[in-house]
Design a protein around this motif. Structure first.
Motif, PDB file in Angstrom:
ATOM      1  N   GLN A 717       0.816  -1.208   0.000  1.00  0.00           N
ATOM      2  CA  GLN A 717       0.000   0.000   0.000  1.00  0.00           C
ATOM      3  C   GLN A 717       0.856   1.267   0.000  1.00  0.00           C
ATOM      4  OE1 GLN A 717      -2.325   0.706   3.530  1.00  0.00           O
ATOM      5  NE2 GLN A 717      -3.831   1.965   2.465  1.00  0.00           N
ATOM      6  N   GLY A 718       1.876   1.300   0.896  1.00  0.00           N
ATOM      7  CA  GLY A 718       2.690   2.508   0.986  1.00  0.00           C
ATOM      8  C   GLY A 718       3.348   2.871  -0.327  1.00  0.00           C
ATOM      9  N   GLY A 719       4.036   1.911  -0.945  1.00  0.00           N
ATOM     10  CA  GLY A 719       4.725   2.197  -2.192  1.00  0.00           C
ATOM     11  C   GLY A 719       3.781   2.566  -3.320  1.00  0.00           C
ATOM     12  N   LEU A 720       2.635   1.882  -3.429  1.00  0.00           N
ATOM     13  CA  LEU A 720       1.694   2.162  -4.517  1.00  0.00           C
ATOM     14  C   LEU A 720       1.005   3.502  -4.321  1.00  0.00           C
ATOM     15  CD1 LEU A 720       0.094  -1.354  -5.152  1.00  0.00           C
ATOM     16  CD2 LEU A 720       1.940  -0.226  -6.397  1.00  0.00           C
ATOM     17  N   TYR A 721       0.738   3.889  -3.072  1.00  0.00           N
ATOM     18  CA  TYR A 721       0.133   5.203  -2.832  1.00  0.00           C
ATOM     19  C   TYR A 721       1.105   6.319  -3.233  1.00  0.00           C
ATOM     20  CZ  TYR A 721      -4.134   3.774  -0.369  1.00  0.00           C
ATOM     21  OH  TYR A 721      -5.375   3.286  -0.054  1.00  0.00           O
ATOM     22  N   LEU A 722       2.381   6.119  -2.957  1.00  0.00           N
ATOM     23  CA  LEU A 722       3.370   7.120  -3.376  1.00  0.00           C
ATOM     24  C   LEU A 722       3.477   7.183  -4.895  1.00  0.00           C
ATOM     25  CD1 LEU A 722       6.141   6.484  -0.701  1.00  0.00           C
ATOM     26  CD2 LEU A 722       4.633   8.468  -0.876  1.00  0.00           C
ATOM     27  N   LEU A 723       3.395   6.040  -5.557  1.00  0.00           N
ATOM     28  CA  LEU A 723       3.374   6.041  -7.027  1.00  0.00           C
ATOM     29  C   LEU A 723       2.149   6.767  -7.550  1.00  0.00           C
ATOM     30  CD1 LEU A 723       4.558   2.431  -7.968  1.00  0.00           C
ATOM     31  CD2 LEU A 723       5.699   4.592  -8.549  1.00  0.00           C
ATOM     32  N   ALA A 724       1.001   6.597  -6.868  1.00  0.00           N
ATOM     33  CA  ALA A 724      -0.215   7.298  -7.277  1.00  0.00           C
ATOM     34  C   ALA A 724      -0.029   8.804  -7.156  1.00  0.00           C
ATOM     35  CB  ALA A 724      -1.392   6.842  -6.427  1.00  0.00           C
ATOM     36  N   ALA A 725       0.612   9.249  -6.071  1.00  0.00           N
ATOM     37  CA  ALA A 725       0.848  10.683  -5.910  1.00  0.00           C
ATOM     38  C   ALA A 725       1.719  11.221  -7.051  1.00  0.00           C
ATOM     39  CB  ALA A 725       1.521  10.946  -4.561  1.00  0.00           C
ATOM     40  N   GLU A 726       2.654  10.411  -7.472  1.00  0.00           N
ATOM     41  CA  GLU A 726       3.559  10.840  -8.542  1.00  0.00           C
ATOM     42  C   GLU A 726       2.889  10.792  -9.907  1.00  0.00           C
ATOM     43  OE1 GLU A 726       8.124   9.791  -9.161  1.00  0.00           O
ATOM     44  OE2 GLU A 726       6.821   8.118  -9.775  1.00  0.00           O
ATOM     45  N   ARG A 727       2.258   9.636 -10.235  1.00  0.00           N
ATOM     46  CA  ARG A 727       1.743   9.450 -11.597  1.00  0.00           C
ATOM     47  C   ARG A 727       0.353  10.053 -11.805  1.00  0.00           C
ATOM     48  NH1 ARG A 727       3.599   3.268 -13.254  1.00  0.00           N
ATOM     49  NH2 ARG A 727       5.703   3.379 -12.354  1.00  0.00           N
ATOM     50  N   GLN A 728      -0.478  10.013 -10.789  1.00  0.00           N
ATOM     51  CA  GLN A 728      -1.843  10.519 -10.930  1.00  0.00           C
ATOM     52  C   GLN A 728      -1.902  12.027 -10.709  1.00  0.00           C
ATOM     53  OE1 GLN A 728      -4.801   8.665 -11.423  1.00  0.00           O
ATOM     54  NE2 GLN A 728      -6.082  10.488 -11.404  1.00  0.00           N
ATOM     55  N   PHE A 729      -1.192  12.480  -9.671  1.00  0.00           N
ATOM     56  CA  PHE A 729      -1.341  13.879  -9.279  1.00  0.00           C
ATOM     57  C   PHE A 729      -0.115  14.721  -9.638  1.00  0.00           C
ATOM     58  CE2 PHE A 729      -3.748  11.279  -6.180  1.00  0.00           C
ATOM     59  CZ  PHE A 729      -5.024  11.662  -6.575  1.00  0.00           C
ATOM     60  N   GLY A 730       0.935  14.098 -10.217  1.00  0.00           N
ATOM     61  CA  GLY A 730       2.103  14.854 -10.659  1.00  0.00           C
ATOM     62  C   GLY A 730       2.874  15.488  -9.529  1.00  0.00           C
ATOM     63  N   LEU A 731       2.912  14.856  -8.364  1.00  0.00           N
ATOM     64  CA  LEU A 731       3.596  15.404  -7.197  1.00  0.00           C
ATOM     65  C   LEU A 731       4.892  14.646  -6.941  1.00  0.00           C
ATOM     66  CD1 LEU A 731       0.479  15.722  -4.847  1.00  0.00           C
ATOM     67  CD2 LEU A 731       1.513  17.528  -6.248  1.00  0.00           C
ATOM     68  N   GLU A 732       5.755  15.246  -6.134  1.00  0.00           N
ATOM     69  CA  GLU A 732       7.019  14.634  -5.763  1.00  0.00           C
ATOM     70  C   GLU A 732       6.837  13.884  -4.438  1.00  0.00           C
ATOM     71  OE1 GLU A 732      10.957  13.545  -6.064  1.00  0.00           O
ATOM     72  OE2 GLU A 732       9.774  14.658  -7.532  1.00  0.00           O
ATOM     73  N   PRO A 733       6.934  12.552  -4.440  1.00  0.00           N
ATOM     74  CA  PRO A 733       6.708  11.802  -3.200  1.00  0.00           C
ATOM     75  C   PRO A 733       7.669  12.228  -2.099  1.00  0.00           C
ATOM     76  CG  PRO A 733       6.739  10.317  -5.084  1.00  0.00           C
ATOM     77  CD  PRO A 733       7.215  11.654  -5.578  1.00  0.00           C
TER      78      PRO A 733
END
Length: 825
Positions: A717-733
Motif C-alpha cells: 500500500q505505501g509504495g503504490l500510494y506514493l506512485l499514485a501521488a507521482e503518476r496521478q497527481f504529478g507530485l514529488e513523493p
C-alpha cells in the motif's frame, strides 16, 4: 409393532389380512362408540377445570404445561373406581370436570373406553406383545372371552404374575413354554464417548455387511430415544448405512409445520421483520437455499430492524394479505377451515422421473405433516366446541398445543435397512444381529421415583403401578433386549459422559468383559475430503477471463492475494459476500473505523466545527446502517469520540501544508494492469511535495506490524500510494505515514528529511524511498501475473490472520496441511 407382525406373518406364509393385525387402541376404536380423547383436548379441559375450581393444593403448578402432561397421563392410567379413594379431594374434582367435558364431546379416557365394549369385531382374538395388563385391560379380556375365543400371551417375569393369576381364576387354560428358542453369542465393548460408541457400532455394521450380512438383519435397541437416537442417525448417515428409526417426532418439529406456524405467529405478533427473514430462509419456503433467497436475505438484513406493515420488498405479498385475519372473530370450525388454507403458501413439488429415494421420503414426510396439521386444527375446533366466536389468537393458542403434542409418523417402506428401535418396540422382533447400546447407570437401567401427584401408597391402593414395579421392569427390559438376536448380541457403553465425567457401567454388565475401542473411525467419503482445493485453475479460457476481470487492482486487493490466493479468489473473483450482521453486531471494528474515516474527512472540509463533525457523522451513519440505539452504541460513540478528540489534540504533524482528502486515483502500472484506490489524506508542500497519510483504526503496535510487513514484502500500500501521488497527481513523493487512531494516536511510516517530521516514522533518502516504490510495483506486477495464471491455492502466509477471514470455513486449508504432512511421512 403391528406393521412388523404383519410383515413377519407374510414372510412365514401365513395368510392374514393386514387389517386383522391391530394395536389395542385400533381394536378398541372398532369395538366402542366412545371416541378417544386427544391429549390436546385433555390439556384444554384440565386448564379450564383448574381455572374454574382453583384447587389450593395445585395452584402453585397450575400454569405449567408439564403439570398438565403429568395430570393427563395419570387420568388415562387411573381406574374409574379409584375416584372415591386415593383420588379423593382436588384430584377427584378435576377428574370429574374433565370427564364431563369429554362426555359432552362424545369422548372418554382410555379405561372407560376399554370397559365400554359393546361388540366383538372378531371371532378369535389374540393379544400378543404385552408385558402385563391393567385391571381395565383384564376387564376387556374377560368381556371378549364371553363373546369369542381369546388367546393371551404373557412373558414369564414377576410383573406378569397378577394378571396371570386373574386370568387363571377366570377359567383361562395355561400353556407354558420353557424351551429357550435362542441362545445368541454375547460380546461387549466400551468407547470413550457416546459419539465414539456410535461410530464403532457403524464400523461393525459395515464389517457385517462385508461378510454378506444384509442391513435388514441388523437391529440397534435403545432404552429410550435420547440421547442415542440423534447420535446414531448422524453416525449411520456419515457411514452411508441405510437405517429406519422407529420413533415419532412432534408434529411441530417438521419444517412445513414450523413454516406455517411461523406465519401465524408473525401475524399475531405484528410482523417482526427479523422473524420474517428467518422464516423465508427455511428451504421449505421455496425461497430459502436459492440464489434469489440469498439475495433477498442480504437485502433484508441490511434494513433490519423493523416491524409491522408494509413488509420489505421481496417478501411474498400473500403474507401481508393475511393480516386482516387477526382482527376477525369466527367459530372454531371456521378458524380451522381458514388456517388449513395456509398450505397454499408452500410451493408444490415438481414430480420428475428418477427422483432419489431421499427426495421421495421428504415428499412423503411433508404430505404426512400437512395431513396431521389439518387433523390437529380439526381436533382444536372440537376442543373449543361451544366457545362461540373467538379471535384467532385464542384459537391458535390451543392449536399450537395440539401441534406440539401430536406425534408425526412418516411411512417408511424400505426393506434393506438397519432397524433402530426402543426396547418396547423391539419386544416382538427377532434379528440375527442386535446391538444394545447405552448400558450405563441411570440410562439402562433407569431409576424411577415416586409419582409427584400420587405416591406409591396411593397408587398401590388404586391398583396402579408403583415406582418399585417400574424398577423391577428394568431388569426384564434388559433381558428382553438382549434376547432379540438369533446369532449375536453386542452390548456397549460410553465410559465418559458429555461433561467428561466418568460414567458408571450398568450393573447389568456385571461379569461381562467390555474391551476398549480406542482407534478413531472415520467414514470414507465419496470424494476424499482430505484432498485440498486445486492450487491453480488449468483452463486457458478461464485464465484469460481472470486477466480481463482483474485488469484493475486495488492495493488492498493485492495485499489480500499476498496473504492468501484463495482469499483473493473468493472475495474479488467470485465476489462472495459475508451475510450482513444482525443489527446488534453491525457496529463492529470495521464500521467504527469507517465512521472515524468519514469524520476525519469532514474535519478537513470543515475544520472549525471540531468535535461536532464527529457527532454529525456518527448520527448519520447509525441511521444509514440501521444500527439500534442501545447502551453499547452509546458506549462505542463515547469511545470513538475520545479517539477523535485525541487526534484533534495531537500536534506532531503540523507542517502547515494544505490537505486534500478522499482522493481517488487510477494509474497504469504497466500495459496489463492498472492500480486504483483512494488516499485518505494528501498533504501538498510548497515545492509540490506529496505526504500521503492513511488512517487506520488500529493501535500503535499494529501500525508497527504494518511497517515490518511492508519491509518483508507482504504489503504494497505505501509504495503504490506514493506512485499514485507521482503518476496521478504529478507530485514529488515526500513520504507515506500511517496514523493509528485506536487507544492512543500513533504515527509511523517513511519520509524524506522534512522539517517537522523528525520525530515521526523513519527518515530515508530519496533513493531509498524510490526503491520502496519500485519494490511495491514489482510485487504488484508479480501478483497480477500469479492471478492471471489461475493461482487460487489456500496458502495463507500468516495463519494467525485466518481467524479474521470471511472464507475460513470453505478454504479447506486444514485438509491441505494434512495431505502435505501425509505426503512427507
Amino acid at each position: 409393532m403391528a406393521e412388523h407382525v404383519r410383515n413377519e406373518l407374510a414372510r412365514t406364509g401365513v395368510a392374514v389380512r393386514p387389517s386383522r393385525v391391530l394395536t389395542l387402541a385400533q381394536f378398541v376404536d372398532r369395538a366402542t362408540e366412545l371416541a378417544p380423547a386427544p391429549e390436546a383436548v385433555l390439556h384444554l379441559l384440565i386448564e379450564q377445570a383448574l381455572e374454574r375450581l382453583r384447587p389450593s393444593r395445585l395452584n402453585a403448578v397450575a400454569q405449567f404445561r408439564g403439570f398438565f402432561h403429568a395430570l393427563a397421563s395419570l387420568m388415562e392410567e387411573s381406574p374409574v373406581d379409584a375416584l372415591s379413594g386415593p383420588f379423593a379431594g382436588d384430584l377427584a374434582r378435576v377428574f370429574r370436570e374433565v370427564e364431563a367435558g369429554l362426555a359432552v364431546r362424545g369422548m372418554a379416557l382410555r379405561n372407560p373406553r376399554l370397559r365400554s365394549l359393546r361388540r366383538t369385531p372378531a371371532e378369535h382374538v389374540v393379544l400378543d406383545g404385552f408385558f402385563s395388563f391393567s385391571p381395565a385391560e383384564l376387564d376387556l379380556i374377560e368381556a371378549l372371552a364371553a363373546q369369542s375365543t381369546v388367546t393371551v400371551t404373557l412373558p414369564d417375569w414377576p410383573g406378569a404374575s397378577p394378571p396371570r393369576r386373574r386370568l387363571l381364576a377366570a377359567g383361562f387354560p395355561e400353556q407354558r413354554f420353557t424351551r429357550i428358542r435362542r441362545a445368541p453369542r454375547r460380546s461387549a465393548f466400551s468407547a470413550s464417548t457416546l459419539e465414539r460408541e456410535t461410530e464403532e457400532i457403524a464400523r461393525r455394521i459395515l464389517e457385517q455387511a462385508e461378510r454378506g450380512r444384509r442391513f435388514r438383519d441388523i437391529g440397534i435397541v435403545l432404552r429410550t430415544r435420547d440421547p442415542y437416537g440423534p447420535a446414531l442417525e448422524t453416525a449411520l448417515a456419515r457411514f452411508g448405512i441405510p437405517a429406519r428409526f422407529y420413533f415419532a417426532d412432534p408434529l411441530d418439529a417438521h419444517p412445513a409445520v414450523q413454516y406455517l406456524s411461523g406465519i401465524v405467529r408473525l401475524m399475531l405478533e405484528g410482523w417482526d421483520h427479523a422473524a420474517v427473514l428467518s422464516l423465508l430462509r427455511m428451504a421449505v419456503s421455496g425461497i430459502g437455499a436459492t440464489p434469489a433467497g440469498d439475495a433477498l436475505d442480504f437485502a433484508l438484513r441490511e434494513k433490519l430492524p423493523g416491524t409491522g406493515l408494509p413488509l420489505p420488498a421481496g417478501v411474498p405479498e400473500s403474507f401481508a394479505a393475511l393480516d386482516a385475519w387477526r382482527r376477525e372473530r369466527l367459530e372454531p370450525p371456521e378458524w380451522a377451515a381458514r388456517l388449513k388454507t395456509l398450505r397454499t403458501l408452500l410451493p408444490q413439488p415438481v414430480i420428475e422421473d428418477r427422483v432419489s429415494r431421499e427426495q421421495v421420503q421428504i415428499w412423503r414426510a411433508k404430505t404426512a405433516a400437512l395431513e396431521a396439521f389439518d387433523s390437529s386444527l380439526d381436533s382444536t375446533a372440537v376442543a373449543l366446541a361451544g366457545a362461540g366466536r373467538i379471535g384467532m389468537a385464542e384459537f391458535w393458542r390451543q392449536a399450537a398445543i395440539a401441534l406440539a403434542l401430536e406425534p408425526l409418523r412418516v411411512p417408511d417402506r424400505r426393506r434393506d435397512v438397519v432397524h433402530v428401535l426402543d426396547v418396547f418396540e423391539a419386544r416382538q422382533w427377532e434379528l440375527p444381529i442386535v446391538f444394545v447400546c447405552g448400558l450405563v447407570e441411570r440410562h439402562f437401567p433407569q431409576y424411577h421415583r415416586q409419582d409427584p401427584l400420587l405416591d406409591d401408597a396411593a397408587r398401590r391402593r388404586a391398583g396402579l403401578r408403583t415406582s418399585a414395579d417400574r424398577q423391577l421392569e428394568e431388569r426384564f427390559l434388559f433381558e428382553m433386549a438382549t434376547t432379540r438376536a438369533v446369532d449375536e448380541t453386542i452390548l456397549s457403553y460410553a465410559r465418559f459422559n458429555e461433561k467428561g465425567e466418568e460414567a458408571l457401567p450398568s450393573f447389568f454388565l456385571e461379569g461381562t468383559e467390555a474391551p476398549r475401542c480406542e482407534v478413531r473411525i472415520r467414514p470414507k467419503p465419496l470424494r476424499s475430503a482430505a484432498v485440498p482445493a486445486p492450487a491453480a485453475i488449468q483452463d486457458l479460457v478461464l485464465r484469460e477471463r481472470l486477466a480481463q476481470v482483474h485488469t484493475t487492482l486495488a492495493p488492498t486487493s493485492i495485499e489480500s492475494f499476498l496473504q492468501c490466493p484463495f482469499q483473493f479468489f473468493a472475495a474479488k473473483t467470485l465476489r462472495l459476500r459475508r451475510r450482513p450482521p444482525e443489527p446488534r453486531d453491525r457496529l463492529d471494528l470495521l464500521a467504527q473505523g469507517s465512521i472515524l474515516h468519514l469524520a476525519l474527512a469532514e474535519l478537513a472540509r470543515f475544520p472549525l466545527l471540531g468535535a461536532a463533525v464527529f457527532d454529525n457523522v456518527f448520527v448519520e451513519e447509525i441511521r444509514r446502517r440501521h444500527i439500534p440505539a442501545t447502551y453499547r452504541t452509546e458506549a462505542v460513540r463515547l469511545e470513538l469520540l475520545r479517539h477523535f478528540q485525541g487526534f484533534l489534540a495531537d500536534r506532531r504533524i503540523m507542517l502547515g501544508w494544505p490537505s486534500r482528502v478522499e482522493e481517488q486515483f487510477q494509474f497504469a502500472l504497466n500495459p496489463l494492469v492498472r492500480i486504483a484506490g483512494r488516499i485518505d489524506r494528501l498533504d501538498v508542500g510548497p515545492k509540490n511535495q506529496a505526504l500521503v497519510i492513511d488512517y487506520k483504526y488500529s493501535a500503535g503496535n499494529k501500525i508497527r506490524e504494518r511497517i515490518e510487513e511492508n519491509a518483508a514484502g507482504n504489503l504494497v500500500q505505501g509504495g503504490l500510494y506514493l506512485l499514485a501521488a507521482e503518476r496521478q497527481f504529478g507530485l514529488e513523493p515526500a513520504g507515506m505515514l500511517y496514523c493509528g487512531l485506536r487507544k492512543e494516536v500513533a504515527w509511523d511510516g517513511w519520509h524524506l528529511p522534512v522539517a517537522g517530521l523528525e520525530h515521526v516514522g523513519e527518515s530515508m533518502t530519496r533513493s531509498a524511498l524510490r526503491e520502496m516504490m519500485d519494490a511495491a510495483a514489482r510485487t504488484a506486477t508479480e501478483a497480477f501475473a500469479a492471478i492471471a495464471s489461475g493461482r487460487i491455492a489456500a496458502e495463507p502466509k500468516d495463519r494467525d490472520k485466518c481467524k479474521w477471514c470471511d472464507f475460513r470455513d470453505i478454504c479447506r486449508v486444514e485438509a491441505a496441511a494434512i495431505v502435505r504432512r501425509a505426503g512427507s511421512a
